[in-house]
Enzyme design. Structure first.
Site, PDB file in Angstrom:
ATOM      1  N   THR A   1       0.835  -1.157  -0.134  1.00 61.53           N
ATOM      2  CA  THR A   1      -0.127   0.027  -0.110  1.00 61.53           C
ATOM      3  C   THR A   1       0.692   1.037   0.001  1.00 61.53           C
ATOM      4  O   THR A   1       1.332   1.450  -1.049  1.00 61.53           O
ATOM      5  CB  THR A   1      -0.941   0.145   1.225  1.00 61.53           C
ATOM      6  OG1 THR A   1      -0.237  -0.195   2.388  1.00 61.53           O
ATOM      7  CG2 THR A   1      -1.939  -1.094   0.957  1.00 61.53           C
TER       8      THR A   1
ATOM      9  N   LYS B   1       3.066  -6.892   3.841  1.00 63.17           N
ATOM     10  CA  LYS B   1       2.843  -5.565   3.759  1.00 63.17           C
ATOM     11  C   LYS B   1       2.884  -4.853   4.843  1.00 63.17           C
ATOM     12  O   LYS B   1       2.211  -5.377   6.033  1.00 63.17           O
ATOM     13  CB  LYS B   1       1.783  -5.305   2.713  1.00 63.17           C
ATOM     14  CG  LYS B   1       0.439  -5.698   3.080  1.00 63.17           C
ATOM     15  CD  LYS B   1      -0.147  -4.560   4.045  1.00 63.17           C
ATOM     16  CE  LYS B   1      -0.329  -3.121   3.627  1.00 63.17           C
ATOM     17  NZ  LYS B   1      -1.056  -2.254   4.524  1.00 63.17           N
TER      18      LYS B   1
ATOM     19  N   THR C   1      -1.005  -9.843  12.924  1.00 57.42           N
ATOM     20  CA  THR C   1      -0.196  -8.939  12.245  1.00 57.42           C
ATOM     21  C   THR C   1      -0.741  -8.262  11.039  1.00 57.42           C
ATOM     22  O   THR C   1      -1.959  -8.637  10.865  1.00 57.42           O
ATOM     23  CB  THR C   1       1.346  -9.484  12.047  1.00 57.42           C
ATOM     24  OG1 THR C   1       1.854  -8.289  11.190  1.00 57.42           O
ATOM     25  CG2 THR C   1       0.954 -10.560  11.002  1.00 57.42           C
TER      26      THR C   1
ATOM     27  N   GLU D   1       5.508   4.131   7.647  1.00 58.42           N
ATOM     28  CA  GLU D   1       5.127   5.096   6.997  1.00 58.42           C
ATOM     29  C   GLU D   1       5.876   6.444   7.382  1.00 58.42           C
ATOM     30  O   GLU D   1       5.942   6.981   8.422  1.00 58.42           O
ATOM     31  CB  GLU D   1       3.763   5.561   7.112  1.00 58.42           C
ATOM     32  CG  GLU D   1       2.753   4.696   6.262  1.00 58.42           C
ATOM     33  CD  GLU D   1       1.239   4.912   6.566  1.00 58.42           C
ATOM     34  OE1 GLU D   1       0.555   4.786   5.625  1.00 58.42           O
ATOM     35  OE2 GLU D   1       0.678   5.426   7.602  1.00 58.42           O
TER      36      GLU D   1
ATOM     37  N   ASN E   1      -0.557  10.702   6.056  1.00 53.11           N
ATOM     38  CA  ASN E   1      -1.950  10.156   6.474  1.00 53.11           C
ATOM     39  C   ASN E   1      -2.796  11.426   6.568  1.00 53.11           C
ATOM     40  O   ASN E   1      -3.944  11.266   6.967  1.00 53.11           O
ATOM     41  CB  ASN E   1      -1.686   9.591   7.879  1.00 53.11           C
ATOM     42  CG  ASN E   1      -0.992   8.246   7.870  1.00 53.11           C
ATOM     43  OD1 ASN E   1      -1.623   7.335   7.177  1.00 53.11           O
ATOM     44  ND2 ASN E   1       0.232   8.012   8.079  1.00 53.11           N
TER      45      ASN E   1
ATOM     46  N   THR F   1      -7.245  10.341  -0.839  1.00 56.42           N
ATOM     47  CA  THR F   1      -7.492  10.841  -2.274  1.00 56.42           C
ATOM     48  C   THR F   1      -6.233  10.988  -3.022  1.00 56.42           C
ATOM     49  O   THR F   1      -5.058  10.368  -2.254  1.00 56.42           O
ATOM     50  CB  THR F   1      -7.903  12.199  -1.925  1.00 56.42           C
ATOM     51  OG1 THR F   1      -7.015  12.997  -1.000  1.00 56.42           O
ATOM     52  CG2 THR F   1      -9.386  12.443  -1.594  1.00 56.42           C
TER      53      THR F   1
END
EC number: 2.3.1.35
Lengths: 404, 404
Positions: free
Chosen positions: A150, A176, A187, A273, A399, A404
C-alpha cells in the site's frame, strides 16, 4: 540455515504472481497477488484482535478451519472492511480463484488491504483473475510481494534454507506494512510458505511462538489494523519425515521461521510510513519476557520518543517517561539507557538519572539510519526486543490525505 | 453560576505572581510562578500515575498529606525529574518560599515542568524569590498562568462565580499543557483556587469526580507525563457555611468546579503541541461511562485519526478501527459516526458501514477549527466525551528538537 532468494516461491511446489487488475487508478501499481501451492498444504494462521474485523479475515478464518490451503488471493487498495456485503464479496473472490485453479473454495484464503469503508470492485478482481492465474510462476514471489504493497516504499520478502531430517527445506515470506501497524496477537498481512513436512499442530505452535517475538513486537503508529493476518503454509515437498512433535527437527523449523520473520519485521519497521530511521529497543534485565515486551513496545509507541529520534535528539527523559506509563512496575533508579549505531555507543542515563555525555557524539550516533536503544532494568534476567521507526513530517503528510 | 475573569486570583484571599528568574535563556519568557492563599486553605490533589515520578510530585504529595496549603511555587523550563538530588532541590524550593512568606515548609506545594534529566538551578530560583514574593497581587493570576507555560502558545485560565449557602463564591484555575499529555488519574499541571468553605473530604471528592470527566479525558499525544499534578485549594473566604456533606451546596461547588475545569481542558486540547484543530469525541449509547471513556480516548489517541483531521479527510474507517482496538467489546454493525462543526453536520458511517455523503460538505465541516465527532454505539444509555487535537507537521517539528 542460510538466507536464500525467492520470497514465497523459494520453497518447492509454490508458484505466485502479481498484476494490476484495476482496483487502483495508477496502472503501474500492481494490486492483485496470488500464491498457490501445487499440492495440499497444512496451514496455520493468526488474525487481528481488533473488534472491527475485515470481511476477508472472517472468511479466511472460516475457510482455514479444516487446516488445508491451496491458494492465497490478496488485493491492495481497498480493505473490504465495514461494508455490509463484504463477506459475500470475500467469498466471491475465493470462489472465483478456486474455480480457475480447480480447487475447493474453502482451500482458498483471501485478504484485502487499503482504505476501510469503500466498496470492493469484486467484478474487477474476477475479470483480472485469468491473467493472474496465467502468470503464476515459481519465480513469481517478487511480483506478489509488490502487488500487496500500500504505502510501503519497497516490497518485503525473505527466505531461508535449512536442513531437517537429512533433507533440505525452505521457508519464504512476504508482507505489507507501513501504517496502522501495532499487531496484537496477529499482524499486518504476511504470507509465509514452506516445503517442510510438518503437522498442523506443530505448524500452529511454531507460528504462534514466532509471531509473539516478531510481528507482535513491531510498532509503527500504535493503530492495530482491522485486517491483520499472517498465514503459514507447509506443503511437505521437501520430503522430510513429517515433524509431529518437539525435537531437533521442530527446532530447526522454528529457528528458520524465526529468522525469516525477523527479517520481514525489520523491513516493515524500517519502511514504516514516513520513517527515516529503523529503531530497535532492547530491554535487558527485566523480570520476564512478557513485561519486557510491554516496556519495549511502550517506548517504541511513544510519539515523543519517536519524534526525538527523528530530530537525532538524545532526549532520554522521554524514554524513562514511556517506561513509566507502560503499566509495568519497576524501580526507576536502577535504569540505564544507552544508544548504539554504526557511529558508536553512548550511555545517556545511569541509575535513572543524568550522566555526562558528549552531545556531539550522541548526535552522530542518532543521525545514523539504524539505531539500537538498550535499556538495562536491573530487575531480573529476562530480555525482550521491540521494532519500530521514527515519527516524521512525512507520516503526517501521508496520513493527512490518504484516501484521495 | 457565571464565568468571571481573574483565573486563580478570582476567588477572595488569593494573590499570585509570575516572573523571569533565569531558568530559561529567553529573558522575555517568565519561568517562575507563585500562588498564595492569605489564610490556611484546605487542599485536595491528584498526581501522575507514571512509575517515574517527578521529584516535586513526591515532595508535594508528602507536604499536602496534612490537608493544608498556603502556597504553590512552580517553575517551567526544567522538570526536576530523574535527578539524584531532585527531592532535595524540591524541598529547598519549598523551604525558601516558606521562609519569605512566613509559613511552614509543609504548607508549600512545589511543581516543575520542562525537560526531564537536566539539573534544576535551585539557586537561581532562590535568588528570584524575593522579587516574586514582592510582586504578589490579587491581579497576578495571569502572570502566574504565563510563567508555567512550556510549549503552550497561550496561557490557560478560567474562573466561575456561584452561590453557595446564600454567599457568593468563586473558583479559579490555571494550567499548562501542550505535550506529554495523556493524564491518567491526574493531569498536567493545573492549579485551582476557591474561596468556598468546604471540608477536605468533600474537596477531595469534588476534585476526583471532576478530574475523571475533564483532565483524564484529555489526550494530546498519549504520553502520560512524569510530573502531572492538579492541586485544588479552598480557603473559606466566601464565608459560606462549610460544606461537609452531599447536598445542594456541594452540588453547586462541584458544578462550578466542573465548569472551570472543562474550560481549562478545552483550552489545553485546542493548544496541543502543533495543533490546528480542537476535537471533541462524543460517545453516545455506550454500556457505561467507563467503557465510553475508553472508546473516546482510543479514538482521540489514534495517530491515524488525528492526521486525518489535520488533512480534513473524512476517513471514518480509522475511527472504527480505533474503537475496535480499544479493548471494549461492541457490535461494529450498530455504530454510526457523524461530524459537526460551524459549517454543518454530516453522517459518514451508518450501521458500521459506508453511507453516501457529500465529500465537499465533509471537507468544509472538517476544515473548521473546532470539530465534534459523535459516535452512536447503540449498546446502552451511557455517554462520555474525550478532548483532543489533530497531529500535524508542527508536532513533529516541536518535538524533533525540544531540548535545544
Amino acid at each position: 540455515m542460510k538466507p536464500v532468494e525467492g520470497g514465497v516461491t523459494a520453497p518447492k511446489g509454490f508458484r505466485a504472481a502479481g498484476i494490476h487488475c484495476g482496483i487502483r487508478k495508477n496502472k503501474t501499481k500492481k494490486d492483485l497477488a496470488l500464491i498457490v501451492s501445487d499440492c495440499d498444504a497444512n496451514v496455520a494462521a493468526v488474525y487481528t484482535q481488533n473488534v472491527v474485523k475485515g470481511a476477508p479475515n472472517r472468511v479466511t478464518k472460516e475457510h482455514m478451519k479444516a487446516g488445508n490451503c491451496r491458494a492465497i488471493l490478496c488485493n491492495s487498495g481497498i480493505a473490504n472492511t465495514c461494508e455490509t456485503d463484504g463477506v459475500e464479496k470475500a467469498e466471491q473472490m475465493a470462489a472465483a480463484a478456486a474455480q480457475l485453479l480447480g480447487v475447493k473454495t474453502t482451500d482458498v484464503a483471501v485478504a484485502s488491504t487499503g482504505v476501510i469503508g469503500q466498496p470492493l470492485p469484486v467484478d474487477v478482481i474476477a475479470a483480472g483473475l485469468p491473467q493472474l492465474v496465467g502468470e503464476l510462476s515459481p519465480q513469481g514471489g517478487h511480483d506478489a510481494a509488490v502487488a500487496i504493497m500500500t504505502t510501503d516504499t519497497y516490497p518485503k520478502e525473505a527466505a531461508a534454507e535449512f536442513t531437517v531430517g537429512g533433507k533440505t527445506a525452505r521457508i519464504g515470506a512476504i508482507a505489507k506494512g507501513s501504517g496502522m501497524i501495532n499487531p496484537n496477537m496477529a499482524t499486518m498481512l504476511s504470507f509465509i510458505t514452506s516445503d517442510c513436512a510438518i503437522s498442523s499442530a506443530m505448524l500452529d505452535r511454531a507460528l504462534r511462538e514466532v509471531v509473539g517475538v516478531t510481528y507482535n513486537c513491531l510498532v509503527i503508529d500504535g493503530d492495530t489494523s482491522t485486517n491483520d493476518m499472517v498465514i503459514l503454509l507447509a506443503n511437505g515437498q521437501a520430503q522430510n519425515a513429517e515433524i509431529t512433535g518437539a525435537g531437533p527437527d521442530y527446532e530447526a523449523f522454528e529457528a528458520a521461521l524465526l529468522s525469516v520473520c525477523r527479517s520481514i519485521v525489520k523491513m516493515l519497521a524500517a519502511d514504516g510510513e514516513g520513517a527515516t530511521k529503523y529503531l530497535e529497543c532492547h530491554i535487558r534485565g527485566c523480570r520476564d519476557t512478557a513485561s519486557g515486551r510491554v516496556l519495549a513496545k511502550s517506548v517504541m509507541s511513544s510519539s515523543l520518543v519517536k519524534t526525538a529520534f527523528f530530530g537525532a535528539d538524545a532526549n532520554w527523559g522521554r524514554i524513562l517517561c514511556a517506561l513509566g506509563y507502560s503499566g509495568v512496575d519497576f524501580d526507576p533508579q536502577k535504569v540505564n539507557v544507552s544508544f548504539h549505531s554504526a557511529a558508536g555507543d553512548i550511555l545517556v542515563c545511569q541509575n535513572g538519572g543524568s550522566v555526562e555525555f558528549s552531545e556531539e557524539l550522541a548526535k552522530r550516533i542518532l543521525s545514523e539510519k539504524e539505531i539500537t536503544l538498550t535499556i538495562e532494568m536491573h530487575e531480573g534476567e529476562a530480555e525482550a526486543v521491540a521494532y519500530g521507526c521514527d515519527l516524521t513530517y512525512d507520516y503526517v503528510k501521508i496520513n493527512g490525505d490518504y484516501r484521495t
